[in-house]
Design a protein around this motif. Structure first.
Motif: not given
Length: 227
Positions: A38-39, A84-85
């Motif tokens: 998810d990076s 990732r966020d």
């Protein structure tokens, strides 16, 4: 939004200045992590006024640097950094921009990362401390990571060209100087095609358009509720 001190054109490909010029291996490693799981990878920079950017682009091209037409003059605040966020990262960068006042940059004289890396750059004199402070603030929270080198604000003018061209760049721009205000910083994402895409240009000392719209909506609801 203000215009002065913003990046004028799209930043370049993943193979050019994706990370500090002093360590291309770290840059390549970071780029390889982009899109893993998810990076995503982001970068934060200070852009230059069009006149200064054009002048330095012409100089860079004169030294045979193939990236001259792709990467406009800039100062990197955060190099290629996986996260990732996205929402937490965006809010983090927005908050720092909101708390930062516009300041003045003076670039003057040349330096080099040789023999560690084939790079000649312009020194950041006035505004050096502000760049370091912004870097230190940005490299926390969702962007926190250990760097194997100290942060050094600079403006690349020749990268990965012949030793003779590096010598020429270091000499030709040794007396160069420019002073200008910076009023914003650009938040970029490294997309799946290997291109740096501007996601937001964040004015210093002010909320984003989206936040102002949200606040205005909330204020309108509050006013209506009190009527």
């Amino acid at each position: 939004m203000c215009v002065t001190g913003k990046l004028g054109i799209l930043a370049g490909s993943a193979t050019a200045e994706t990370g500090p010029d002093v360590d291309a291996r770290l840059a390549a490693r970071n780029v390889s992590e982009c899109g893993a799981g998810d990076s995503i990878c982001i970068g934060v920079i200070l852009g230059f006024p069009p006149r200064v950017a054009r002048e330095l682009q012409q100089w860079r091209a004169s030294f045979g640097d193939p990236m001259a037409g792709i990467i406009p003059a800039h100062i990197t605040l955060i190099t290629t950094t996986p996260t990732r966020d996205w929402e937490a990262t965006r809010d983090h960068v927005r908050d720092i921009a909101r708390r930062q006042s516009p300041f003045t940059i003076t670039i003057s004289g040349t330096g080099s990362f040789r023999p560690v890396s084939p790079v000649v750059f312009l020194n950041v004199e006035e505004g050096y401390g502000e760049c370091v402070k912004l870097h230190e603030q940005l490299q926390t929270g969702p962007l926190e990571r250990d760097l194997p080198f100290p942060y050094h604000p600079h403006v690349t003018v020749a990268h990965d060209v012949s030793p003779e061209s590096l010598d020429a760049a270091e000499i030709a721009l040794s007396d160069y100087s420019a002073t200008f205000p910076v009023v914003s910083m650009g938040l970029y994402e490294h997309d799946s095609n290997g291109i740096w895409q501007l996601r937001e240009e964040l004015d210093f000392g002010s909320d984003t358009d989206e936040e102002r719209e949200t606040q205005g909506t909330a204020a309108g609801r509050s006013s209506a509720a009190s009527d």
